[in-house]
Design a protein around this motif. Structure first.
Motif, PDB file in Angstrom:
ATOM      1  N   LEU A 112       0.824  -1.209   0.000  1.00  0.00           N
ATOM      2  CA  LEU A 112       0.000   0.000   0.000  1.00  0.00           C
ATOM      3  C   LEU A 112       0.860   1.263   0.000  1.00  0.00           C
ATOM      4  O   LEU A 112       0.630   2.195  -0.794  1.00  0.00           O
ATOM      5  CB  LEU A 112      -0.921  -0.010   1.218  1.00  0.00           C
ATOM      6  N   ILE A 113       1.867   1.297   0.860  1.00  0.00           N
ATOM      7  CA  ILE A 113       2.658   2.526   1.022  1.00  0.00           C
ATOM      8  C   ILE A 113       3.707   2.678  -0.073  1.00  0.00           C
ATOM      9  O   ILE A 113       3.768   3.696  -0.772  1.00  0.00           O
ATOM     10  CB  ILE A 113       3.342   2.542   2.408  1.00  0.00           C
ATOM     11  N   PHE A 114       4.539   1.628  -0.227  1.00  0.00           N
ATOM     12  CA  PHE A 114       5.701   1.768  -1.107  1.00  0.00           C
ATOM     13  C   PHE A 114       5.436   1.357  -2.556  1.00  0.00           C
ATOM     14  O   PHE A 114       6.165   1.791  -3.452  1.00  0.00           O
ATOM     15  CB  PHE A 114       6.870   0.939  -0.553  1.00  0.00           C
ATOM     16  N   ALA A 115       4.422   0.529  -2.804  1.00  0.00           N
ATOM     17  CA  ALA A 115       4.170   0.070  -4.168  1.00  0.00           C
ATOM     18  C   ALA A 115       2.937   0.702  -4.811  1.00  0.00           C
ATOM     19  O   ALA A 115       2.715   0.532  -6.005  1.00  0.00           O
ATOM     20  CB  ALA A 115       4.017  -1.458  -4.179  1.00  0.00           C
ATOM     21  N   GLU A 116       2.144   1.416  -4.029  1.00  0.00           N
ATOM     22  CA  GLU A 116       0.928   2.017  -4.593  1.00  0.00           C
ATOM     23  C   GLU A 116       0.875   3.527  -4.351  1.00  0.00           C
ATOM     24  O   GLU A 116       0.996   4.319  -5.280  1.00  0.00           O
ATOM     25  CB  GLU A 116      -0.316   1.339  -3.991  1.00  0.00           C
ATOM     26  N   VAL A 117       0.709   3.932  -3.093  1.00  0.00           N
ATOM     27  CA  VAL A 117       0.475   5.343  -2.799  1.00  0.00           C
ATOM     28  C   VAL A 117       1.675   6.205  -3.159  1.00  0.00           C
ATOM     29  O   VAL A 117       1.544   7.238  -3.837  1.00  0.00           O
ATOM     30  CB  VAL A 117       0.113   5.527  -1.303  1.00  0.00           C
ATOM     31  N   LEU A 118       2.870   5.803  -2.717  1.00  0.00           N
ATOM     32  CA  LEU A 118       4.062   6.625  -2.949  1.00  0.00           C
ATOM     33  C   LEU A 118       4.353   6.822  -4.441  1.00  0.00           C
ATOM     34  O   LEU A 118       4.479   7.957  -4.907  1.00  0.00           O
ATOM     35  CB  LEU A 118       5.258   6.001  -2.221  1.00  0.00           C
ATOM     36  N   PRO A 119       4.481   5.748  -5.244  1.00  0.00           N
ATOM     37  CA  PRO A 119       4.780   5.955  -6.671  1.00  0.00           C
ATOM     38  C   PRO A 119       3.659   6.652  -7.429  1.00  0.00           C
ATOM     39  O   PRO A 119       3.920   7.451  -8.340  1.00  0.00           O
ATOM     40  CB  PRO A 119       5.023   4.537  -7.196  1.00  0.00           C
ATOM     41  N   LYS A 120       2.413   6.373  -7.076  1.00  0.00           N
ATOM     42  CA  LYS A 120       1.303   6.991  -7.800  1.00  0.00           C
ATOM     43  C   LYS A 120       1.183   8.475  -7.455  1.00  0.00           C
ATOM     44  O   LYS A 120       0.811   9.281  -8.316  1.00  0.00           O
ATOM     45  CB  LYS A 120      -0.007   6.263  -7.487  1.00  0.00           C
ATOM     46  N   THR A 121       1.490   8.823  -6.206  1.00  0.00           N
ATOM     47  CA  THR A 121       1.472  10.233  -5.827  1.00  0.00           C
ATOM     48  C   THR A 121       2.509  11.013  -6.608  1.00  0.00           C
ATOM     49  O   THR A 121       2.251  12.114  -7.108  1.00  0.00           O
ATOM     50  CB  THR A 121       1.712  10.390  -4.316  1.00  0.00           C
ATOM     51  N   TYR A 122       3.708  10.449  -6.698  1.00  0.00           N
ATOM     52  CA  TYR A 122       4.759  11.118  -7.481  1.00  0.00           C
ATOM     53  C   TYR A 122       4.373  11.191  -8.965  1.00  0.00           C
ATOM     54  O   TYR A 122       4.540  12.231  -9.612  1.00  0.00           O
ATOM     55  CB  TYR A 122       6.081  10.370  -7.343  1.00  0.00           C
TER      56      TYR A 122
END
Length: 436
Positions: A112-122
């Motif tokens: 959730l944090i490192f493979a979804e939210v973080l990259p998609k936010t960037y």
């Protein structure tokens, strides 16, 4: 083997490293999907025209969104499932049966944090930059996975077809205009786009969907020259008319035999009297048909876009509109079409500009029945429908299914309409008020 020995086991660290690598790949796939779908093709095209190979590759990759998304999802799900499986095996070996619960909790947080939210936010914050960076790698992946994606696409479309869902390959192209229009309306509501800018762009986009009958000057308002009239009367009519071009009819107004340009008329009359020292009595033999040019007729179902192109190709500004039976319906000029884009165009010979609507103390707006719905919507920023009628009078008659009498009141589409003027079967004036 105790827990400490298991943790220090080399297989543990190899599995942990593999999980970390798979999470990095998952983040790459997630960010790539977001970047390539959120990136503006207009901005990418601008960058590509400036020489950006990454932007050009991004344009090529996003040409087929269905294949792109299929390939990215296939890769993303593959690494996510593999990472979860490795984590479950590793934590089960370490903590026993409770390792399954630990694996579920840990992998959910990591993904959730490192493979979804973080990259998609960037990616969504730097869509074009990220899309240009990942496009070459994703392009190779799409090529490699093409056979598998094609099989999955065939299966998916077959299942959707069973439920009556048809996939239109041209839907994205057809939706582009709606997307632009929606962005303009949203920008205007947020104060980013000025109303005049919005109206101009929307007016240009709508030319191919609107017809000459919608904006033509009705035949009842056309100023015409009678070919049998006296030359002095013809000259006076041309001098007093605010229009440069006037149709010429013979015997009856329906029989248009030519179009006279005021400059041609004056030039011929000047030559016929013999110059400044000539005899004005020579005008008695003047024939208007000698300077009249052949009339140009167009069907009322011609789109404004096609008609504008015809005007430019023929180097003409004036056309007479006829219906399917050849009967005269009105006239249209190049200026009329341009006004649909830039708004009302006036010059020193046009009548004094009058307000389209007048507001009274009760909050009612006085509107002429012949006012077009489109003009009223643009002036007042309303959303009255114009699919069934072109004018306010036509809209009220369509909704009422009758020709109203003076004093009748109707409410529809969020507005109150009161008929305040009628001449014969023609509704001439209304009082309109929004109900909200």
């Amino acid at each position: 083997m105790d827990t400490a020995q298991t943790v220090l086991d080399s297989a543990f660290w190899i599995s942990a490293g593999a999980i970390a690598l798979l999470l990095v790949l998952s983040a790459f796939f997630s960010g790539s999907e977001t970047a390539l779908t959120a990136a503006s093709r207009g901005k990418l095209r601008t960058q590509a025209d400036k020489g950006s190979h990454g932007a050009q590759r991004a344009l090529d990759v996003t040409e087929d969104n269905e294949r792109l998304i299929g390939s990215v999802l296939l890769g993303n799900n593959l690494v996510n499932i593999l990472a979860t499986s490795l984590a479950t095996a590793l934590l089960t070996r370490t903590f026993g049966e409770s390792g399954v619960a630990f694996a579920t909790l840990v992998m959910t947080l990591l993904v959730l944090i490192f493979a979804e939210v973080l990259p998609k936010t960037y990616a969504i914050s730097n869509a074009e930059k990220a899309a240009s960076a990942v496009a070459p790698i994703i392009g190779v992946l799409v090529t490699i996975l093409a056979p598998i994606v094609a099989a999955v696409r065939f299966l998916v479309r077959g299942i959707l077809r069973l439920f009556g869902v048809q996939i239109d390959p041209d839907s994205q192209i057809m939706a582009m205009r709606e997307e632009i229009a929606g962005a303009l309306h949203l920008g205007h509501s947020e104060g980013v786009v000025e109303k005049e800018d919005r109206d101009r762009i929307l007016g240009a986009l709508d030319l191919s969907d609107r017809f000459v009958e919608e904006i033509m000057l009705h035949r009842s308002h056309i100023q015409m020259i009678d070919a049998a009239a006296e030359p002095a009367d013809i000259l006076e009519q041309c001098l007093t008319s605010p229009h440069t071009r006037l149709p010429v009819f013979k015997d009856e107004p329906e029989n248009i035999i030519g179009i006279v340009h005021a400059k041609d008329l004056l030039r011929e009359m000047y030559a016929q009297i013999g110059g400044p020292e000539g005899d004005a009595s020579a005008l008695r033999k003047f024939e208007i048909t000698t300077v009249a040019k052949p009339p140009y007729f167009v069907p009322e179902t011609t789109t404004l876009d096609d008609q504008m192109r015809q005007f430019l190709r023929m180097r003409s500004h004036f056309a007479l509109v006829v219906d399917e039976y050849g009967a005269l319906q009105g006239l249209i000029t190049l200026e009329d079409i341009l006004e649909e884009i830039v708004g009302e165009i006036t010059d020193e010979f046009d009548p004094a500009e009058q307000s389209l609507v007048k507001k009274d103390s009760d909050g009612n707006y006085t509107v002429e029945g012949a006012t077009t719905i489109r003009d009223l919507n643009r002036a007042m920023d309303w959303n009255l429908p114009d699919e069934e009628a072109n004018t306010i009078a036509g809209l009220v008659i369509h909704e009422a299914q009758m020709i109203p009498t003076t004093g009748q009141v109707f409410s529809f589409h969020g507005f109150r309409f009161e008929v305040t003027g009628r001449e014969g079967n023609r509704i001439t004036a209304f009082k309109v008020r929004p109900l909200s």
